[in-house]
Structures are given as structure tokens and as C-alpha cells.
Design a protein around this motif. Structure first.
Motif, PDB file in Angstrom:
ATOM      1  N   ASP A 266      40.914  41.307  39.982  1.00 22.55           N
ATOM      2  CA  ASP A 266      41.620  41.736  41.193  1.00 22.55           C
ATOM      3  C   ASP A 266      43.135  41.532  41.101  1.00 22.55           C
ATOM      4  O   ASP A 266      43.916  42.472  41.261  1.00 22.55           O
ATOM      5  N   PHE A 267      43.578  40.318  40.830  1.00 23.28           N
ATOM      6  CA  PHE A 267      45.018  40.027  40.771  1.00 23.28           C
ATOM      7  C   PHE A 267      45.674  40.682  39.554  1.00 23.28           C
ATOM      8  O   PHE A 267      46.800  41.181  39.641  1.00 23.28           O
ATOM      9  N   GLU A 268      44.977  40.691  38.427  1.00 26.34           N
ATOM     10  CA  GLU A 268      45.523  41.296  37.209  1.00 26.34           C
ATOM     11  C   GLU A 268      45.717  42.800  37.388  1.00 26.34           C
ATOM     12  O   GLU A 268      46.719  43.364  36.960  1.00 26.34           O
ATOM     13  N   LEU A 269      44.750  43.466  38.023  1.00 25.00           N
ATOM     14  CA  LEU A 269      44.894  44.903  38.283  1.00 25.00           C
ATOM     15  C   LEU A 269      46.104  45.173  39.171  1.00 25.00           C
ATOM     16  O   LEU A 269      46.851  46.120  38.931  1.00 25.00           O
TER      17      LEU A 269
ATOM     18  N   THR B 165      34.909  49.849  36.724  1.00 30.31           N
ATOM     19  CA  THR B 165      35.023  48.703  35.832  1.00 30.31           C
ATOM     20  C   THR B 165      35.548  49.127  34.471  1.00 30.31           C
ATOM     21  O   THR B 165      36.407  48.450  33.891  1.00 30.31           O
ATOM     22  N   SER B 166      35.079  50.253  33.959  1.00 35.38           N
ATOM     23  CA  SER B 166      35.583  50.759  32.675  1.00 35.38           C
ATOM     24  C   SER B 166      37.077  51.033  32.742  1.00 35.38           C
ATOM     25  O   SER B 166      37.825  50.672  31.835  1.00 35.38           O
ATOM     26  N   THR B 167      37.509  51.661  33.814  1.00 35.22           N
ATOM     27  CA  THR B 167      38.933  51.945  33.990  1.00 35.22           C
ATOM     28  C   THR B 167      39.720  50.644  34.105  1.00 35.22           C
ATOM     29  O   THR B 167      40.778  50.487  33.489  1.00 35.22           O
ATOM     30  N   ALA B 168      39.192  49.685  34.884  1.00 38.07           N
ATOM     31  CA  ALA B 168      39.871  48.398  35.046  1.00 38.07           C
ATOM     32  C   ALA B 168      39.982  47.666  33.712  1.00 38.07           C
ATOM     33  O   ALA B 168      41.033  47.094  33.399  1.00 38.07           O
TER      34      ALA B 168
ATOM     35  N   LEU C 222      40.110  50.459  46.164  1.00 36.11           N
ATOM     36  CA  LEU C 222      39.762  50.315  44.749  1.00 36.11           C
ATOM     37  C   LEU C 222      39.280  51.639  44.165  1.00 36.11           C
ATOM     38  O   LEU C 222      39.716  52.048  43.089  1.00 36.11           O
ATOM     39  N   VAL C 223      38.398  52.321  44.874  1.00 32.75           N
ATOM     40  CA  VAL C 223      37.837  53.582  44.371  1.00 32.75           C
ATOM     41  C   VAL C 223      38.933  54.637  44.274  1.00 32.75           C
ATOM     42  O   VAL C 223      39.061  55.317  43.249  1.00 32.75           O
TER      43      VAL C 223
END
Length: 171
Positions: free
Chosen positions: A91-94, A51-54, A155-156
């Protein structure tokens, strides 16, 4: 913050060792609870890291997601469910932000079924934390399975690669 890759490797190594112990030897209830608790703590550390990275990658959209899912909370104070909520929101923004870094551009970072897996982890962890169920071998191995599947999520892998600034190739 601990390195996401190291946490994932620690969790997978622990699961491998513990699974053999649980399947082939009777384990005390306190030992089973300790194993399950450690799995959930490591998953939570990984989710904080992801989450921090995202949030760092998505800038203002990330702050919008954090504010929508957990107003006035810092990243370190988010619950497991709120961490999952922020990742689902982004999700979509990433996918858009990372499109140049992915070997195969995609519309979403979370693969089909990943949201369900994340919500299952949250639900099961909340049940474990708040209701302290009696843990039998099947329940303990089920937690190990969820944790292993979480570690294998794209994701990971993507967040590991982005936090290390390496080219991203999904698993």
C-alpha cells in the motif's frame, strides 16, 4: 492476462442484470450459487491483475511482499487472501512509486475502509466456497454490493490506468 477494465465492466454489467433478476423474480438456488460464484471468480481475476501490476511497479519491494505473504508461490497460485495480503503490504510503496502519476499525491493507495472491504470479500468468499451456505436474496444482493464497491475502489481505477499507461485520476 485479461484486461482489468474489461473484467470490471463485465462484472458490473452482470451485477446490474442479475440484481434485477434476483430482486424481482424468485431464482433457483443453483442459479444464485452460479451468480455468486461468478462474482467471486471475476473479483479474483481482478485481484490477480491488480497484484501483478503492483508487483511490476514496485520491483524488489513487490517481491519482498510476495515472499512475505506467500513464500515460494507464483502469482497465479496465490489465494484470494494472499493476493489481498500482498496489496495491503504494498500500500505505502505503491503510493510512493505512483506519486508522480496521481493527480493528488497520497500516503496510501488503499483508501480508508478498503482493507476492511477486501477482507470482507475474502471472508465471505471463503464462507461461500467452503461451507456452501443457503443463499437467500439478501445474501446474494450483499455479494453484489461488495463486488460493486470493489469495482469502485481507487485501487482498481489506478491499476487500470497504470496497466494501460494512462495518466491516473482517482474516481
Amino acid at each position: 492476462m485479461a484486461d482489468l477494465r474489461d473484467i470490471r465492466e463485465q462484472l458490473l454489467a452482470s451485477i446490474s442484470r442479475w440484481k434485477q433478476e434476483v430482486l424481482y423474480k424468485p431464482t433457483r438456488g443453483t442459479l444464485s450459487h452460479g451468480m455468486v460464484d461468478t462474482c467471486y471468480k471475476l473479483i479474483e481475476k481482478m485481484l490477480v491483475n491488480c497484484t501483478s501490476t503492483a508487483l511490476a511497479l514496485t520491483g524488489a519491494k513487490g517481491e519482498e511482499a510476495r515472499a512475505a505473504c506467500a513464500p515460494r508461490k507464483s502469482i497465479g497460485r496465490l489465494t484470494l487472501g494472499e493476493l489481498v495480503g500482498v496489496l495491503e503490504y504494498l500500500d505505502f510503496e505503491l503510493a510512493r512509486v505512483l506519486s508522480d502519476h496521481l493527480s493528488t499525491p497520497r500516503p496510501r493507495i488503499l483508501a480508508s475502509g478498503d482493507g476492511l472491504l477486501l477482507r470482507s470479500i475474502v471472508r465471505n468468499r471463503n464462507e461461500f466456497a467452503h461451507n456452501r451456505p443457503s443463499l437467500n436474496t439478501q445474501l446474494v444482493v450483499g455479494v453484489f454490493d461488495l463486488a460493486s464497491r470493489f469495482c469502485d475502489m481507487d485501487l482498481v481505477t489506478i491499476m487500470i490506468n497504470m496497466s494501460n499507461k494512462a495518466p491516473v485520476t482517482e474516481r
